[in-house]
Design an enzyme around this catalytic site. Structure first.
Site, PDB file in Angstrom:
ATOM      1  N   HIS A 103       1.414  62.091 -41.945  1.00 24.49           N
ATOM      2  CA  HIS A 103       2.487  62.038 -40.952  1.00 24.49           C
ATOM      3  C   HIS A 103       3.108  60.652 -40.928  1.00 24.49           C
ATOM      4  O   HIS A 103       2.439  59.651 -41.169  1.00 24.49           O
ATOM      5  CB  HIS A 103       1.975  62.396 -39.551  1.00 24.49           C
ATOM      6  CG  HIS A 103       0.783  61.600 -39.115  1.00 24.49           C
ATOM      7  ND1 HIS A 103      -0.489  61.920 -39.520  1.00 24.49           N
ATOM      8  CD2 HIS A 103       0.675  60.498 -38.325  1.00 24.49           C
ATOM      9  CE1 HIS A 103      -1.335  61.051 -38.988  1.00 24.49           C
ATOM     10  NE2 HIS A 103      -0.668  60.171 -38.265  1.00 24.49           N
ATOM     11  N   HIS A 105       5.117  58.127 -38.331  1.00 25.25           N
ATOM     12  CA  HIS A 105       5.518  57.817 -36.959  1.00 25.25           C
ATOM     13  C   HIS A 105       6.940  57.256 -36.995  1.00 25.25           C
ATOM     14  O   HIS A 105       7.259  56.411 -37.847  1.00 25.25           O
ATOM     15  CB  HIS A 105       4.634  56.720 -36.364  1.00 25.25           C
ATOM     16  CG  HIS A 105       3.194  57.083 -36.214  1.00 25.25           C
ATOM     17  ND1 HIS A 105       2.651  57.485 -35.027  1.00 25.25           N
ATOM     18  CD2 HIS A 105       2.174  57.096 -37.110  1.00 25.25           C
ATOM     19  CE1 HIS A 105       1.351  57.714 -35.184  1.00 25.25           C
ATOM     20  NE2 HIS A 105       1.040  57.487 -36.447  1.00 25.25           N
TER      21      HIS A 105
END
Ligand code: AMP
Length: 139
Positions: A103, A105
């Site tokens: 992922h 941010h």
């Protein structure tokens, strides 16, 4: 290299087993609000294909993911009238990774305003939904 664990929390979000405040979805990618934002508008962009982090990701997946990170970074900056945008991605616990599905941010930043701690307090769901609405409107 440690194998991908399909029982991680983001895999459960992708499977629809746990809820998320979704911002954007296409065939390969999902973006949603971080539940413990370090600043208003903190969001996460993940590929649908599972990889533990950047180190074991398929380059073809990365090639589709980064344009979405860019799209969301621009939308979050505009939505929060931010001075800048912090984009971060951690690989393994030593680097700060706590969820083992790749992922990115994306966090709007304002001059002189410090970030809250990483994985700090849970945000109120209505605040997350209102912030998501602002970002969606800027997409
Ligand atoms: P990292 O340390 O890069 O692995 O960060 C994981 C991020 O996922 C943290 O910022 C958490 O606040 C966030 N997070 C954990 N669980 C959820 C969830 N169910 N929905 C949205 N964000 C989450």
């Amino acid at each position: 290299m440690t194998a991908y664990d399909p029982n991680n929390i983001f895999a459960k979000i992708l499977a629809g087993d746990i809820p998320s405040v979704t911002l954007y979805e296409d065939e390969d990618t999902l973006a949603f609000m971080d539940v413990m934002p370090q600043a208003p508008g903190h969001l996460l962009v993940i590929p649908k294909q599972g990889s533990r982090n950047l180190l074991d990701a398929n380059p073809a997946v990365l090639a589709k993911l980064l344009p979405v990170v860019q799209k969301l970074a621009n939308a979050a900056k505009e939505a929060f009238d931010a001075d800048g945008v912090y984009v971060a991605q951690f690989n393994e616990a030593a680097a700060g990774q706590t969820v083992y599905h790749l992922h990115f941010h994306v966090i709007p930043r304002h001059d002189g305003l410090p970030l809250k701690p990483h994985t700090g307090g849970m945000e109120n769901i209505d605040v997350l939904k209102a912030n998501a609405e602002k970002i969606r409107a800027a997409l």
